[in-house]
Design a protein around this motif. Structure first.
Motif, short mmCIF file in Angstrom:
data_model
loop_
_atom_site.label_atom_id
_atom_site.label_comp_id
_atom_site.label_asym_id
_atom_site.label_seq_id
_atom_site.Cartn_x
_atom_site.Cartn_y
_atom_site.Cartn_z
N LEU A 140 0.83 -1.20 0.00
CA LEU A 140 0.00 0.00 0.00
C LEU A 140 0.87 1.25 0.00
O LEU A 140 0.61 2.21 -0.74
CB LEU A 140 -0.93 -0.01 1.22
N ASP A 141 1.91 1.26 0.82
CA ASP A 141 2.82 2.42 0.89
C ASP A 141 3.44 2.72 -0.47
O ASP A 141 3.53 3.89 -0.89
CB ASP A 141 3.93 2.17 1.91
N LYS A 142 3.88 1.70 -1.17
CA LYS A 142 4.52 1.90 -2.47
C LYS A 142 3.55 2.58 -3.45
O LYS A 142 3.94 3.46 -4.22
CB LYS A 142 5.00 0.57 -3.03
N ARG A 143 2.30 2.17 -3.38
CA ARG A 143 1.32 2.73 -4.32
C ARG A 143 0.96 4.17 -4.00
O ARG A 143 0.52 4.92 -4.88
CB ARG A 143 0.10 1.81 -4.40
N ILE A 144 1.15 4.58 -2.75
CA ILE A 144 1.01 6.00 -2.41
C ILE A 144 1.99 6.82 -3.25
O ILE A 144 1.63 7.83 -3.86
CB ILE A 144 1.25 6.23 -0.91
N HIS A 145 3.23 6.34 -3.31
CA HIS A 145 4.24 7.05 -4.08
C HIS A 145 4.05 6.87 -5.58
O HIS A 145 4.24 7.81 -6.36
CB HIS A 145 5.63 6.57 -3.68
N TYR A 146 3.70 5.66 -6.01
CA TYR A 146 3.51 5.43 -7.45
C TYR A 146 2.47 6.40 -8.01
O TYR A 146 2.65 6.96 -9.11
CB TYR A 146 3.04 4.00 -7.70
N GLU A 188 3.83 9.99 -7.99
CA GLU A 188 4.87 10.15 -9.03
C GLU A 188 4.27 10.16 -10.44
O GLU A 188 4.97 10.46 -11.40
CB GLU A 188 5.87 9.00 -8.93
N GLY A 189 2.99 9.79 -10.54
CA GLY A 189 2.38 9.70 -11.86
C GLY A 189 2.71 8.42 -12.58
O GLY A 189 2.44 8.28 -13.79
N LYS A 190 3.29 7.44 -11.90
CA LYS A 190 3.63 6.16 -12.52
C LYS A 190 2.42 5.23 -12.60
O LYS A 190 2.46 4.23 -13.30
CB LYS A 190 4.73 5.47 -11.71
N MET A 191 1.37 5.56 -11.86
CA MET A 191 0.20 4.70 -11.78
C MET A 191 -1.01 5.58 -11.53
O MET A 191 -0.94 6.55 -10.78
CB MET A 191 0.40 3.70 -10.64
N THR A 192 -2.13 5.25 -12.17
CA THR A 192 -3.35 5.99 -11.90
C THR A 192 -3.99 5.49 -10.60
O THR A 192 -3.65 4.40 -10.11
CB THR A 192 -4.36 5.83 -13.04
N ALA A 193 -4.91 6.27 -10.08
CA ALA A 193 -5.62 5.85 -8.87
C ALA A 193 -6.37 4.54 -9.12
O ALA A 193 -6.38 3.64 -8.28
CB ALA A 193 -6.59 6.94 -8.43
N ALA A 194 -6.98 4.44 -10.30
CA ALA A 194 -7.75 3.23 -10.62
C ALA A 194 -6.85 2.00 -10.68
O ALA A 194 -7.21 0.92 -10.18
CB ALA A 194 -8.46 3.41 -11.96
#
Length: 475
Positions: free
Chosen positions: A449-455, A458-464
């Protein structure tokens, strides 16, 4: 004749001088038997060998907390003249490598197995307790080997009611309270006042909403388009290390959930998953404004903490401990540019992210258990608490309301904690795993979960995308 007179005078002098001794001897012979025995015991008394109290604590890197601890031990030693106190910071034990709590927990487990108790007071918190439980394969090791302060009657008069009444403060330590909750904490959106002025902002110290934060991010972004020296919205560590922005993330989610009891319950629900998606979408909005430090690869939590002091970021979001670390490195005068503010919320609620910590415990089989208990109880006096708040600049779990302490309200950092204490009345909670959001079966997903906060930031991943990946990992 003169010779006879001279001899007579000398005899009178001898008799006169000797009479008190004779009288004293007579009194001594007539003295009661008990008095004679007392005199013999005093005359023959051998000096007691000094006791040694061994304390394994933690204060390294925290200037105010270190001074508080040192002064308090010195005062306790003064009240016990026949006592030697040996203090060592747990981070400085030779445990066969760089310090981490797992190594310390293994050291405790080995000590318990061998029965060779080297310490009276030990550094203990929930993460350490849990790791010891793993090594001993026994989550109930605490009641067997640690003093339960709930069984000390005077202790109940020293702690805030929430600590005594809420089972959450015993859940992580085998159903017991292992020591006084001296330390308290809340999430803080620390901001650099020099940068606030440079950006022409008026940051809210209380009641900041996510929309407010989004406006600050936009202003920082516009500034960066015109200046070579960039400013990040947040100073945070590398994605592969500890993500302190999880504090803000959790506070946003809980404000959306809206109910204190529901927000703490380790149960998954549609409402919580909706809050997760909304929070990820909010981070996606922030990502448009490049909110993170540009060069943070390999940066630790501590590196990120220094960046905000070096005018490289507007906010550093974490707990109250930062101020103590900053003062230790930069001095109090330079640190005064850092101002505490409430973390943002989606909507106002009557609770906040935070909690109270116990960081010390007494081993039942320690050589000086009674003295060790007395030492920890001495940390709960009004004077000790006032010194703690004044030096450490952090909340406390003791029952006394530190807002009543003389002159503390004039300190802007302490004043912030006083206001938070009044506003939320002890209704604070911080989860150290995502069980509060994803259910008890998914506590292990914290790093993911923490990694996806940064992803997302950073714009590397959308919220969806982040949401779907988290959902796919659920048990």
């Amino acid at each position: 004749m003169n010779t006879i007179k001279s001899i007579f005078v000398k005899l009178l002098i001898i008799i006169f001088c000797a009479s008190p001794m004779v009288s004293a001897q007579a009194e001594k012979q007539d003295a009661p038997e008990a008095l004679k025995k007392h005199e013999i015991s005093v005359n023959n008394k051998t000096p007691q060998s000094p006791k040694t109290l061994r304390v394994l604590g933690h204060s390294k890197g925290r200037k105010g907390f270190g001074i508080f601890y040192k002064n308090h031990l010195k005062e306790f030693r003064f009240r016990h003249p026949n006592l030697e106190i040996i203090f060592q910071d747990g981070k400085e034990l030779d445990l066969g490598g760089n310090f981490d709590k797992s190594r310390l927990a293994r050291y405790y487990a080995d000590m318990i197995r061998s029965g060779d108790y080297k310490w009276d007071v030990i550094w203990m918190d929930e993460p350490i307790y849990s790791r010891v439980a793993g090594f001993l394969n026994d989550f109930e090791w605490g009641p067997k080997h640690l003093v339960d302060f709930l069984k000390i009657e005077e202790f109940k008069d020293t702690q805030k009611a929430v600590i005594l009444n809420d089972p959450i403060y015993r859940k992580g330590t085998g159903g017991i309270i292992v020591g006084p909750y001296i330390e308290g904490y809340v999430g803080v959106a620390w901001y650099n006042q020099n940068l606030e002025d440079r950006l022409g902002l008026d940051i809210k110290n209380y009641g900041m909403t996510f929309d407010d934060l989004l406006e600050y991010a936009q202003r920082v972004f516009v500034y960066n388009q015109k200046h070579e020296q960039k400013i990040a919205l947040f100073s945070d560590a590398d994605t592969n290390t500890r993500v302190t922005l999880e504090y803000m993330f959790q506070n946003l989610i809980k404000s959306e959930i809206g109910d204190f009891d529901e927000a703490r319950k380790e149960e998954i629900s549609e409402k919580k998953l909706a809050a997760l998606l909304k929070t990820l979408q909010a981070l996606e909005k922030l990502s448009q404004y490049d909110p993170l430090l540009q060069k943070r690869q390999g940066m630790s939590m501590y590196d990120a903490m220094w960046a905000v002091m070096e005018d490289k970021a507007l906010f550093h979001i974490f707990g109250p401990w930062n101020f103590d670390f900053w003062v230790g490195k930069y001095g109090e005068q330079k640190t005064m540019k850092m101002v505490p503010a409430e973390m943002p919320v989606f909507k106002a609620v009557d609770f906040y992210l935070g909690g109270y910590l116990t960081s010390v415990a007494v081993l039942k089989n320690s050589p000086n258990k009674e003295l060790a208990v007395e030492l920890l109880m001495s940390f709960t006096t009004a004077r000790a608490v006032e010194n703690y708040v004044r030096l450490v600049k952090a909340p406390t779990g003791t029952r006394g309301n530190f807002a009543t302490f003389r002159d503390l309200g004039t300190d802007k950092v302490v004043k912030f904690y006083i206001e938070i204490d009044h506003k939320y009345q002890g209704r604070v909670h911080k989860a150290f795993n995502p069980g509060y959001l994803l259910g008890a079966k998914n506590k292990h997903l914290g790093i993911a979960l923490d990694k996806r906060i940064h992803y997302v930031l950073e714009g590397k991943m959308t919220a969806a995308q982040a949401y779907e990946e988290i959902i796919s990992m659920l048990k």
